[in-house]
Design a protein around this motif. Structure first.
Motif, PDB file in Angstrom:
ATOM      1  N   PRO A 112     -11.829   9.567 125.369  1.00  0.00           N
ATOM      2  CA  PRO A 112     -13.266   9.521 125.129  1.00  0.00           C
ATOM      3  C   PRO A 112     -14.053   9.400 126.428  1.00  0.00           C
ATOM      4  O   PRO A 112     -13.643   8.674 127.340  1.00  0.00           O
ATOM      5  N   GLY A 113     -15.143  10.129 126.496  1.00  0.00           N
ATOM      6  CA  GLY A 113     -16.005  10.094 127.681  1.00  0.00           C
ATOM      7  C   GLY A 113     -15.741  11.263 128.611  1.00  0.00           C
ATOM      8  O   GLY A 113     -16.660  11.707 129.308  1.00  0.00           O
ATOM      9  N   ASN A 114     -14.501  11.737 128.645  1.00  0.00           N
ATOM     10  CA  ASN A 114     -14.209  12.948 129.416  1.00  0.00           C
ATOM     11  C   ASN A 114     -14.713  14.180 128.661  1.00  0.00           C
ATOM     12  O   ASN A 114     -15.087  14.087 127.485  1.00  0.00           O
ATOM     13  N   HIS A 115     -14.676  15.321 129.341  1.00  0.00           N
ATOM     14  CA  HIS A 115     -15.097  16.578 128.718  1.00  0.00           C
ATOM     15  C   HIS A 115     -13.888  17.484 128.536  1.00  0.00           C
ATOM     16  O   HIS A 115     -12.891  17.356 129.253  1.00  0.00           O
ATOM     17  N   ILE A 116     -14.012  18.431 127.596  1.00  0.00           N
ATOM     18  CA  ILE A 116     -12.913  19.378 127.353  1.00  0.00           C
ATOM     19  C   ILE A 116     -12.548  20.115 128.647  1.00  0.00           C
ATOM     20  O   ILE A 116     -11.364  20.349 128.921  1.00  0.00           O
ATOM     21  N   GLY A 117     -13.554  20.427 129.471  1.00  0.00           N
ATOM     22  CA  GLY A 117     -13.302  21.135 130.737  1.00  0.00           C
ATOM     23  C   GLY A 117     -12.427  20.361 131.713  1.00  0.00           C
ATOM     24  O   GLY A 117     -11.771  20.961 132.568  1.00  0.00           O
ATOM     25  N   ASP A 118     -12.411  19.047 131.602  1.00  0.00           N
ATOM     26  CA  ASP A 118     -11.587  18.221 132.505  1.00  0.00           C
ATOM     27  C   ASP A 118     -10.095  18.504 132.295  1.00  0.00           C
ATOM     28  O   ASP A 118      -9.301  18.418 133.246  1.00  0.00           O
ATOM     29  N   ILE A 119      -9.740  18.835 131.051  1.00  0.00           N
ATOM     30  CA  ILE A 119      -8.329  19.099 130.718  1.00  0.00           C
ATOM     31  C   ILE A 119      -7.866  20.356 131.457  1.00  0.00           C
ATOM     32  O   ILE A 119      -6.860  20.348 132.161  1.00  0.00           O
ATOM     33  N   GLY A 120      -8.641  21.432 131.291  1.00  0.00           N
ATOM     34  CA  GLY A 120      -8.283  22.688 131.943  1.00  0.00           C
ATOM     35  C   GLY A 120      -8.323  22.576 133.460  1.00  0.00           C
ATOM     36  O   GLY A 120      -7.492  23.156 134.162  1.00  0.00           O
ATOM     37  N   TRP A 121      -9.275  21.818 133.943  1.00  0.00           N
ATOM     38  CA  TRP A 121      -9.395  21.621 135.396  1.00  0.00           C
ATOM     39  C   TRP A 121      -8.109  21.009 135.947  1.00  0.00           C
ATOM     40  O   TRP A 121      -7.545  21.502 136.930  1.00  0.00           O
ATOM     41  N   ALA A 122      -7.635  19.947 135.274  1.00  0.00           N
ATOM     42  CA  ALA A 122      -6.426  19.245 135.754  1.00  0.00           C
ATOM     43  C   ALA A 122      -5.208  20.169 135.719  1.00  0.00           C
ATOM     44  O   ALA A 122      -4.384  20.175 136.640  1.00  0.00           O
ATOM     45  N   ILE A 123      -5.125  20.971 134.655  1.00  0.00           N
ATOM     46  CA  ILE A 123      -3.984  21.878 134.503  1.00  0.00           C
ATOM     47  C   ILE A 123      -4.017  22.970 135.568  1.00  0.00           C
ATOM     48  O   ILE A 123      -3.017  23.245 136.240  1.00  0.00           O
ATOM     49  N   GLN A 124      -5.174  23.581 135.730  1.00  0.00           N
ATOM     50  CA  GLN A 124      -5.300  24.673 136.696  1.00  0.00           C
ATOM     51  C   GLN A 124      -5.043  24.191 138.125  1.00  0.00           C
ATOM     52  O   GLN A 124      -4.327  24.851 138.899  1.00  0.00           O
ATOM     53  N   GLN A 125      -5.607  23.035 138.465  1.00  0.00           N
ATOM     54  CA  GLN A 125      -5.391  22.466 139.799  1.00  0.00           C
ATOM     55  C   GLN A 125      -3.907  22.363 140.105  1.00  0.00           C
ATOM     56  O   GLN A 125      -3.436  22.779 141.156  1.00  0.00           O
ATOM     57  N   PHE A 126      -3.180  21.778 139.137  1.00  0.00           N
ATOM     58  CA  PHE A 126      -1.765  21.522 139.390  1.00  0.00           C
ATOM     59  C   PHE A 126      -0.974  22.830 139.443  1.00  0.00           C
ATOM     60  O   PHE A 126      -0.201  23.068 140.376  1.00  0.00           O
ATOM     61  N   ALA A 127      -1.167  23.693 138.449  1.00  0.00           N
ATOM     62  CA  ALA A 127      -0.390  24.942 138.385  1.00  0.00           C
ATOM     63  C   ALA A 127      -0.604  25.781 139.643  1.00  0.00           C
ATOM     64  O   ALA A 127       0.362  26.262 140.246  1.00  0.00           O
ATOM     65  N   GLU A 128      -1.858  25.928 140.026  1.00  0.00           N
ATOM     66  CA  GLU A 128      -2.152  26.784 141.180  1.00  0.00           C
ATOM     67  C   GLU A 128      -1.699  26.142 142.490  1.00  0.00           C
ATOM     68  O   GLU A 128      -1.281  26.842 143.415  1.00  0.00           O
ATOM     69  N   SER A 129      -1.714  24.807 142.549  1.00  0.00           N
ATOM     70  CA  SER A 129      -1.224  24.123 143.756  1.00  0.00           C
ATOM     71  C   SER A 129       0.268  24.362 143.951  1.00  0.00           C
ATOM     72  O   SER A 129       0.790  24.213 145.059  1.00  0.00           O
ATOM     73  N   ARG A 130       0.932  24.738 142.854  1.00  0.00           N
ATOM     74  CA  ARG A 130       2.376  25.025 142.937  1.00  0.00           C
ATOM     75  C   ARG A 130       2.646  26.530 143.024  1.00  0.00           C
ATOM     76  O   ARG A 130       3.776  26.980 142.863  1.00  0.00           O
ATOM     77  N   GLY A 131       1.609  27.336 143.201  1.00  0.00           N
ATOM     78  CA  GLY A 131       1.782  28.776 143.345  1.00  0.00           C
ATOM     79  C   GLY A 131       1.972  29.515 142.040  1.00  0.00           C
ATOM     80  O   GLY A 131       2.318  30.707 142.035  1.00  0.00           O
ATOM     81  N   CYS A 132       1.720  28.836 140.924  1.00  0.00           N
ATOM     82  CA  CYS A 132       1.822  29.493 139.609  1.00  0.00           C
ATOM     83  C   CYS A 132       0.425  29.865 139.129  1.00  0.00           C
ATOM     84  O   CYS A 132      -0.569  29.523 139.762  1.00  0.00           O
ATOM     85  N   SER A 133       0.339  30.574 137.992  1.00  0.00           N
ATOM     86  CA  SER A 133      -0.972  30.966 137.484  1.00  0.00           C
ATOM     87  C   SER A 133      -1.121  30.577 136.017  1.00  0.00           C
ATOM     88  O   SER A 133      -0.128  30.403 135.295  1.00  0.00           O
ATOM     89  N   VAL A 134      -2.379  30.443 135.604  1.00  0.00           N
ATOM     90  CA  VAL A 134      -2.716  29.984 134.251  1.00  0.00           C
ATOM     91  C   VAL A 134      -3.237  31.160 133.431  1.00  0.00           C
ATOM     92  O   VAL A 134      -4.193  31.834 133.842  1.00  0.00           O
ATOM     93  N   VAL A 135      -2.651  31.387 132.263  1.00  0.00           N
ATOM     94  CA  VAL A 135      -3.117  32.440 131.350  1.00  0.00           C
ATOM     95  C   VAL A 135      -4.485  32.027 130.792  1.00  0.00           C
ATOM     96  O   VAL A 135      -4.674  30.881 130.364  1.00  0.00           O
ATOM     97  N   ARG A 136      -5.436  32.964 130.801  1.00  0.00           N
ATOM     98  CA  ARG A 136      -6.820  32.663 130.386  1.00  0.00           C
ATOM     99  C   ARG A 136      -7.121  33.093 128.955  1.00  0.00           C
ATOM    100  O   ARG A 136      -8.054  32.591 128.326  1.00  0.00           O
TER     101      ARG A 136
END
Ligand code: MF3
Ligand code: CO
Ligand code: CO
Length: 295
Positions: free
Chosen positions: A184-208
């Motif tokens: 509670p208090g976070n936004h739905i966008g925070d979830i995707g942000w955290a996932i994308q940050q991590f995946a891309e930091s490891r050289g992988c990509s996120v399906v949109r």
């Protein structure tokens, strides 16, 4: 104490000092706010918040889904066909008084999705024979007493290559990090942000093109839960929301295409893709998985 505990009459002056009658001032406001979170979320976002009773129903369905995975795991060896997985899921689900949600969903022909190697999602079970070194995502959704629970996991067949192992570990960590943002208090966008940050930091990509979703009363409900995005964007998360997080992560580029069967989604560059999904309920101070497995 005696003064404060006295109930304010509807026609008395409002204690806020507005000079209006209590019933025309804060009485109305407070009861509106208390009653209307669910109404407000439905009106504004078409999101149906779930009651304690609903959550219990979804949890029970989730327990059946996880028991179905235990049956599937027993046959995840070289030589098994994806059709065999479909048979196990279908028979186990029906035997327990539930319905496999994929079967006939928008014309989907089978009771489970089986997505091997470069298949991102929505793979159709068939004659394909699993071989040593394959990775396979099994996506199970059941309907029990009218409630839906949705879960998928990627498994190794035999011994994985080191790149497959790396991708699957990164994808599992993506779901773990997404889950951590679901409170509670976070936004739905925070979830995707955290996932994308991590995946891309490891050289992988996120399906949109494919996203998580509200679930429980139906297979796919609002809101959409993208696995990429910006912090602070999207609907504010509140208790009683039930939704999936289900990142699809590619070892190569993020682009996908759909095969001629109109279902099977594959990576354009042929690179490996993995996925993990759980159904979460938002609680007062975080979230709880209704389809739990270790992350
Ligand atoms: N289970 C998938 C999801 O996570 C949806 C599958 S739709 C189907 O949303 F028709 F392919 F089964
Ligand atoms: Co889903
Ligand atoms: Co699913």
């Amino acid at each position: 104490m005696a003064r404060n505990s006295k109930k304010i009459g509807r026609n008395e002056p409002c204690p806020c000092g507005s000079g209006r009658k209590y019933k025309q001032c804060c009485m109305k406001k407070t009861s509106d706010v208390a009653e209307s979170l669910a109404e407000q979320y439905f009106r504004k976002h078409k999101i149906r918040l779930k009651s304690a009773r609903d959550i219990e129903g979804i949890r029970t369905c989730g327990e059946l889904v996880m028991a179905t995975f235990d049956e599937v795991k027993k046959i995840l060896v070289p030589g098994t066909t994806t059709e065999d997985i479909n048979t196990v899921v279908h028979e186990f689900t029906v035997k327990h008084g539930a319905t496999p949600a994929p079967l006939n969903y928008n014309g989907f022909p089978k009771s489970v999705c089986t997505s091997v190697n470069e298949v991102v999602c929505h793979g159709i079970p068939g004659p394909y024979v699993l071989k040593d070194g394959d990775i396979i995502d099994v996506d199970i959704t059941s309907i029990l007493n009218g409630y839906y629970a949705d879960c998928n996991q990627t498994f190794f067949i035999g011994t994985p290559s080191s790149e497959a192992e790396r991708l699957v570990d990164i994808t599992r960590e993506c779901l773990r990090r997404g889950k951590e943002m679901a409170r509670p208090g976070n936004h739905i966008g925070d979830i995707g942000w955290a996932i994308q940050q991590f995946a891309e930091s490891r050289g992988c990509s996120v399906v949109r093109e494919l996203v998580g979703h509200g679930v429980g009363f139906d297979f796919h409900e609002p809101p959409e839960v993208p696995h990429f995005g910006r912090r602070g964007y999207g609907v504010k998360i509140v208790p009683g929301m039930v939704f999936t997080i289900e990142p699809m992560i590619n070892l190569g580029k993020r682009q996908v295409r759909t095969l001629d069967d109109h279902w099977t989604v594959v990576t354009k560059d042929g690179s490996l893709s993995a996925q993990f999904e759980q159904t979460f309920v938002i609680t007062e101070n975080g979230c709880e998985s209704l389809t739990p497995f270790d992350l």
